[in-house]
Design an enzyme around this catalytic site. Sequence first.
Site: not given
Length: 676
Positions: A278, A330, A540
């Site tokens: 990520d 994220h 996600s």
Amino acid sequence: MSFRASAPLLIAAALLLAGCDRSSSPGFPNQTVTVGQGTSAPLTANFTGSWQITNVPAWITVTPLSGQGPMNVTVSVDRRAGTPLTADQPELSGTFEVTWQDVLRRSGTSTVQVRAAQFELTGRITDGQTASVQGADVAVQALRAQEPAETRGVIVKYRAGGAVTAQSARPEARAAATLRAQGVNVGSVRALDARTSVLRVGDVRAALAALKADPAVEYAVPNAVLHPQQTGPLVFPVSPTDQYAPLQWPFRVTGYQAVWKDMQAGAYTRPVTVAVLDSGVRFDHPDLAGGLWGPGEGALDVLAGNNGDSDGPDTDPTDPLVSGRVGGSHGTHVTGLIVARWGENQGSCEGCSTTGVVGASAGAPVKVLPVRVIDAYGDAEVADVVTGVRYAAGLPVTLDGVTYTNPHPAQVMNLSLGGGISAQDARPMCDAIAEARAAGTLVVVAGGNGYSTVPYYPAACTDAVAVGSVTLSDPGTLTHAKYSNRYAQIVLSAPGGSDSVTDAFNGALLNGARFPDSVFSTSWNYTKDQPSYEGMSGTSQASPQVAALAALLLSKGVTTNATDTLERLIATSRDLGPAGRDESYGFGVINAAAALNAPAVTGLRVVDDAARNLLPRVQGTGEFRAWLGDGTYRVIAGTDVNANGVFGEVGEPRAETAVTLGASQPSVRLPDLVVR
């Protein structure tokens, strides 16, 4: 080439930012309004000038909102709108602001705190096998221990040839006459056969004593209530006490309250590594302490060039702060869904939560290996994804002349990234995923947020587990999220949520307002450069929930490799949509309780007059306490057989009653709720 990790419209919702203190001026001091158990209270102040009231919480109403001269307003409260999901606050408290300017043109902003007492509901959930003895002395407890849990009168049988008076020749008549003579109230009476009768009585013990004293009686016994055989006592759920755990609805609807209870038995002992490819992670987030393989332990940043930290490939995959960055992290969000720690953490900033959120793995020995493949601007190159996949699986990779080999090869890998590139252009990624699968790694990939039927890669690679997203359509019902791509390669689904407040069904509140059905987890506030928590929506967020469950299957030993882990995830998934596999849900939505053989748990929901389900915590003894607003409630105790987070649905074991709370009845203890 490069492609976005996920659609920007679906990545972020409801960023939780720490509020700034606003000092008040002596011209209009801060005040407190205490409503107590009432519904409203006055707020008055001598003032010369103008004033305006702003930032009023949803559960508070202030009228009027502005004026000139002395303040004389009414503050009203709607406790129902302010009661948190767990109904665990004896007092509701909220603030609004008064912006003012006096005749000397001095101005300022003052704070008014509103406090309203809640009403108390207590009780106990039981299977009926244990009598409540609260307030009883030892002698009464001993007598109760000799009784069945529930009786409905007595059964008496007379001896053959026994003396029966002419006026009461029938045995049921004689039994009734005997009991009434001893002062025992007798209800219905009926014969079972020529010598045996059943009588409903007000005092079972007194009735048995009177009948057994009659020499004509062969026996007298309680008319005990029998139930279907149960496998064991009721199992009550584990409900985390972390501050924002009530916002984490995906864990409720996929059976984790049962899984976390199952963990207390100590069967989750095998260490498992989940690689998260990520944007990197914030190692300094206090809620991730102890859950990460750090620099020097296998964590790796594979990015070169202008990637945000300007230091090229290295062993520090921190998600960096770059000029102008205002969004959250994220990678930190994805990681928290897997390993955010339970309970107290070492909060590293003023006003930061000291408990935060929880991760799926709870106390299981699961660790995340961060591998940075997405830069600080949200882009990932195919070549970097290939390198990250190979490295995470334990295959050696060479970056800038340095060869790196992962000391903790991942049994599970999560990629919350992808794009609508062609199958031909995705071949390097698919080849790398095939290598990882051959090395024993289960590769889980977000299916894409394109609102379309276009396959996204690398999710659509043959050896990847493509994950679609579902969200809530009512408190216990999951449906396909409209942004989640639909295509034949989707294998499984998990909650990815929605950022719409209008269509929120999770029932939770954040800062007194309805919280959208987004997925809440750890993040980073780059504006203040400090830890934060954030709601995000997308595939996600769905993908790491599948990865976390795969890790728990391996940790408990339910499965031992990538192949049987995937088979178990599929076999225990909850089939939605058309029967069998389909393009929206794949084989179905993950069911953690079923996959891990966790016991069905019994809990409580309290339904208000707006059909909102409140979920008070239930102690291991079955005792519960809820703090509620005034009104009438349905109180339902039940077993969550289908592990969807709704206790006692139609067809499930349940007990239901109703209760009214208010100033005239501020505290109620219910009779035992017997679930069967």
